[in-house]
Enzyme design. Structure first.
Site, PDB file in Angstrom:
ATOM      1  N   GLU A 161      72.394  85.441   5.991  1.00 60.54           N
ATOM      2  CA  GLU A 161      71.328  85.225   5.017  1.00 60.54           C
ATOM      3  C   GLU A 161      71.253  86.328   3.970  1.00 60.54           C
ATOM      4  O   GLU A 161      70.700  86.142   2.901  1.00 60.54           O
ATOM      5  CB  GLU A 161      69.987  85.105   5.749  1.00 60.54           C
ATOM      6  CG  GLU A 161      69.625  86.370   6.520  1.00 60.54           C
ATOM      7  CD  GLU A 161      68.381  86.176   7.377  1.00 60.54           C
ATOM      8  OE1 GLU A 161      68.549  85.857   8.560  1.00 60.54           O
ATOM      9  OE2 GLU A 161      67.283  86.349   6.866  1.00 60.54           O
ATOM     10  N   TYR A 165      67.695  99.819   7.563  1.00 58.83           N
ATOM     11  CA  TYR A 165      67.270  98.719   6.703  1.00 58.83           C
ATOM     12  C   TYR A 165      65.740  98.642   6.639  1.00 58.83           C
ATOM     13  O   TYR A 165      65.074  98.556   7.668  1.00 58.83           O
ATOM     14  CB  TYR A 165      67.859  97.413   7.242  1.00 58.83           C
ATOM     15  CG  TYR A 165      67.693  96.272   6.297  1.00 58.83           C
ATOM     16  CD1 TYR A 165      68.462  96.202   5.142  1.00 58.83           C
ATOM     17  CD2 TYR A 165      66.770  95.273   6.545  1.00 58.83           C
ATOM     18  CE1 TYR A 165      68.304  95.155   4.258  1.00 58.83           C
ATOM     19  CE2 TYR A 165      66.611  94.228   5.670  1.00 58.83           C
ATOM     20  CZ  TYR A 165      67.376  94.175   4.525  1.00 58.83           C
ATOM     21  OH  TYR A 165      67.209  93.148   3.653  1.00 58.83           O
TER      22      TYR A 165
END
Length: 838
Positions: free
Chosen positions: A11, A304
């Site tokens: 994604e 992240y």
DNA sequence: GCAAGGTC
């Protein structure tokens, strides 16, 4: 036979990288591109295979209405509920769809047997990814349909309400900034929270209260005791208790208790909590915080930064992460302490199945990062260290007293283990020492104060509180919360004030009060919950996609109809808050119909209002406007205005307010800033016909009179900028091409003559007598800027900035219409040839 | 010019 090929599409790029690293054990070859492709050989379902792993970047598709429904004035918003919708590429620039489609096709051709699987992992960690590869599942169509359903509902509901209320209120009030008065199932409840707090503050009625505060002297220190009744709202009663206490004068220690208490270390850091801390403690708005975090991530300093999870995966390498910070000048000693004494297993937290919590990845010091990035990094480190530190432990001592039948107490706090608070000192428990007491001690009161206080309203909602409320009510997602907050700021519904407090504006307050009196559902957070819950039925396969969409849209359509019917109630609030057009603005220019002055309203969208004729004339936006020497339009007698676009290279041009709003000539198929849509014939606000597009044959301000020659860059015409002196220039009436004329001239004007060679307009230049290039000090010179050697040597082509954003499209639109409106023969020559010497 | 949600 070549090994079978496996194409994996994640994604987002960060996940493609994690997947590829996990399966290949880091042995892959990565190709850069619009999205990176990682290639390697590995095992797939027990067989050797050749892998290619890439990703999309967020949603591939967005939705919008077909062109027919894009014209605001030609579409009744209620029709939008049943309108068809189109899928469009969400990021056409990235060419994700085309690229992925072609790679999938190529792969299909290469594969002997095609199969689609979905690797569904519960966290982006090597362990879970490998586990997912061993139990691949079918792609879930229901989940995809649920996404489609949300897109369609959000689009139709948001756009219908937004267009309706914008159209209704725009131009109605002079001091109302109403470029767009948007509505949305996320932004409106978000605004609702801010206004709700505002209303709490304004409707707050302070109440006086009284509290008894006995003081005692122990070991030379004065100690103030707290009343068990806390406070009373009746002064006479409080006075009575004070009297009782004063009569007794002796306090007796009735009880003493000690309790070991603990303040827990935080769970892992997720995005929402990072944003809250960034706003409340560092003063960064969510967008700024995410930008900083993104940069720190790309530079490899933190993990992240977009995650909902606060639980660390079981495989998390605490030792490695601590080791990376072991030599940090700021926390090195603390980290080494944790490593040698043993760090603690973090609190459980929630696992949202996405990335692990945000943690430091490598050590940095203050000099390596910019100030703001450093502050954010510092917090990420402190938070991480806090999560693996011991809890803070302290002893809470409570001493209870009685006097005159009333009970009082005091509290002592003694910290035994600082734990995580030594690395997160702002969360520290403050030490409070108490003198030694023994049960049965009798102490004389030194003073019995009757404290008088007043209840106070809460402060404006802080951004951090708003984020919590949004999260709790399911408004937006971790990724979109900041966008919604930004949205209500940009629409001028709230302002961020000192301390990142959100203060609603008159517009924001009036809107919410309006919804509250027509249909409170429209601004309550449940509206999002309702949509989400309906969509969830689709995702779980419990309800049919189109049935759910139809059902939800039908409900909103009814709400919409009712809203339209009741809009007068909302308007009454607007009337009370804003001034009608007639009362605002300053007189600027005369109306050609009634010959009275019209008022200029500078708030967006800027416009003229004729109070006598009750007419509104929209003007070009984003620039300044003034009267043009009391000149009038020969067609309608309206006084002309000069509009100057913002910026040092901003062009200036004359316009007639009437013609600008109602172009007088047939065949003007393109207008300033946009193509005129044929069907409706109505103008978008801020779109119209300035004089430089007017083909009037004799008016001295028209394209015919002011046009000089063809634009070298597009199909447009170069027009004299009438107020550019002394930096005389021509600008293109279509693109951002700019031509500098002899600088410092007293006057430059177009004439009615044409160049016999190229048919350009002859211009007349009155040079400054000190700088004239003419022989013998002459100052007057006429000629063609292309064919006259002197003039040609004195002009220069430049590109102005942002005249039109999409010059290319503009030029094409004109091109289809042929050479209309370009003056006698101006379009015949090859414009590029004529400027070949530049 | 309009929504929200992805990601950059």
């Amino acid at each position: 036979m070549a090994p079978p090929k496996v194409l994996m599409v994640a994604e987002k790029p960060s996940i493609a990288l994690s997947i590829a690293s996990s399966i290949s054990g880091g042995q892959m070859h990565s190709r850069k591109g619009s999205t990176d492709v990682h290639e390697f050989e590995g095992m797939f379902i027990g067989l050797p295979a050749y892998f290619k792993v890439t990703s999309v970047i967020g949603h591939v598709f967005s939705v919008d209405f077909p062109a027919k429904y894009q014209d605001w004035s030609a579409t009744d918003p209620i029709d939008l509920f049943q309108a068809p919708i189109q899928k469009t590429e969400a990021n056409p620039k990235e060419k994700i769809y085309a690229l992925k489609l072609s790679s999938v096709l190529v792969f299909k051709q290469m594969m002997l047997e095609e199969r689609f699987h979905r690797a569904r992992f519960s966290s982006v960690t090597g362990k879970d990814i490998l586990k997912a590869m061993n139990c691949l599942v079918e792609p879930n169509k229901c989940e995809a349909l649920a996404v489609d359903a949300r897109q369609e509902i959000d689009l139709k509901v948001g756009v219908a309400f937004t267009r309706y209320q914008t159209g209704y209120f725009q131009g109605k009030y002079g001091d109302l900034d109403s470029r767009v008065i948007s509505y949305g199932p996320c932004q409106t409840p978000t605004l609702g929270f801010c206004v709700q707090r505002y209303l709490q503050i304004t409707t707050f009625k302070p109440e006086k209260f009284w509290a008894l505060r006995p003081h005692i002297m122990v070991d030379g220190y004065e100690l103030q005791l707290e009343w068990e009744r806390h406070r009373l709202f009746d002064m006479d009663v409080a006075l009575m208790f004070q009297k009782l206490v004063l009569q007794d004068r002796i306090l007796e220690v009735t009880d003493m208790s000690e309790k070991q208490e603990s303040k827990g270390r935080p769970p892992g850091l997720n995005t929402v909590n990072l944003l809250k801390i960034a706003s409340s403690a560092l003063g960064f708005g969510p967008q700024m915080a995410m930008q900083l975090a993104e940069r720190l991530y790309i530079q490899g300093f933190i993990s992240y930064p977009r995650t909902e999870s606060t639980a660390y995966p079981s495989s998390f390498d605490f030792k490695g992460t601590l080791g990376a910070l072991a030599n940090n000048p700021m926390w090195g000693d603390y980290v080494q302490g944790l490593l040698s004494d043993g760090y603690h297993k973090p609190q459980s937290g929630t696992d949202a199945g996405d990335h692990p919590p945000i943690t430091p990845m490598r050590s940095a010091n203050e000099d390596m990062l910019e100030r703001d990035a450093w502050r954010l990094y510092q917090y990420v480190c402190q938070h991480f260290l806090g999560t693996v530190s011991p809890n803070c432990k302290y002893i809470r001592t409570k001493v209870e007293f009685s006097i005159g039948g009333e009970f009082f107490h005091c509290i002592g706090l003694h910290v035994t283990v600082k734990g995580f608070t030594s690395i997160m000192p702002w969360l520290a428990v403050s030490e409070k020492n108490l003198p030694q007491f023994a049960k049965g001690d009798k102490i004389e009161v030194s003073k019995v104060e009757l404290f008088e206080g007043q209840t106070a309203p809460p402060d404006y909602l802080s951004e951090s509180e708003l984020i919590s409320l949004m999260e709790k009510n399911g408004i937006g997602t971790d990724a979109s919360i900041s966008a919604h907050i930004n949205n209500i700021c940009e629409r001028n519904y709230v302002q961020v004030q000192a301390g990142r407090k959100l203060v609603p504006t008159a517009l924001g307050i009036t809107l919410i009060r309006g919804y509250q009196c027509i249909d409170p559902d429209l601004c309550l957070p449940d509206i999002r919950g309702f949509i989400e819950q309906q969509i969830n039925l689709v995702a779980k396969g419990e309800a049919d996609h189109s049935c759910v969409v139809q059902h939800v849209l039908e409900q909103f359509k009814q709400k919409y109809s009712y809203f339209v019917k009741q809009i007068d109630n909302m308007d009454a609030l607007f009337e009370a808050q804003f001034s009608p057009l007639a009362d605002s603005g300053r007189a600027l220019s005369k109306c050609g119909k009634c010959l009275r002055y019209m008022k200029y309203i500078s708030s967006q969208p800027s416009r003229l209002y004729c109070g006598t004729c009750e007419e509104v004339y929209y003007l070009p936006q984003k620039g300044t406007i003034k009267l043009y020497k009391e000149l009038t339009c020969p067609l309608d007698n309206f006084e002309l205005l000069i509009f100057s676009m913002a910026g040092p290279e901003g062009k200036s041009f004359p316009l007639c307010p009437f013609c600008y709003n109602s172009p007088p000539f047939e065949g003007i198929d393109t207008l300033f800033g946009v193509s005129k849509t044929g069907s409706s014939g109505k103008l978008g606000k801020g779109t119209g016909m300035p004089c430089f597009l007017c083909p009037h044959p004799t008016c001295r301000h028209s394209l015919i009179a002011q046009g000089v020659c063809a634009c070298p860059e597009c199909n447009g015409t170069l027009v004299l900028d009438p107020i550019s002196a002394p930096k005389w220039r021509l600008y293109c009436n279509m693109c951002n091409c700019l031509v500098l004329l002899p600088q410092g001239a007293h006057r430059i004007a177009t004439t009615r003559e044409r160049c016999p060679e190229c048919d350009s307009t002859i211009i007349e230049v009155d040079f400054n007598k000190n700088t004239t290039p003419l022989e013998g000090g002459a100052t007057l010179h006429s000629g063609c800027i292309l064919c006259d050697d002197l003039l040609h040597s004195l002009v220069e082509v430049k590109h102005g900035k942002s005249f039109f954003k999409r010059a290319g499209r503009w030029a094409r639109a004109r091109g289809r219409g042929g050479h209309r409106g370009r003056g006698r023969g101006l379009g015949k020559m090859d414009p590029k040839m004529s400027f070949r010497d530049f």
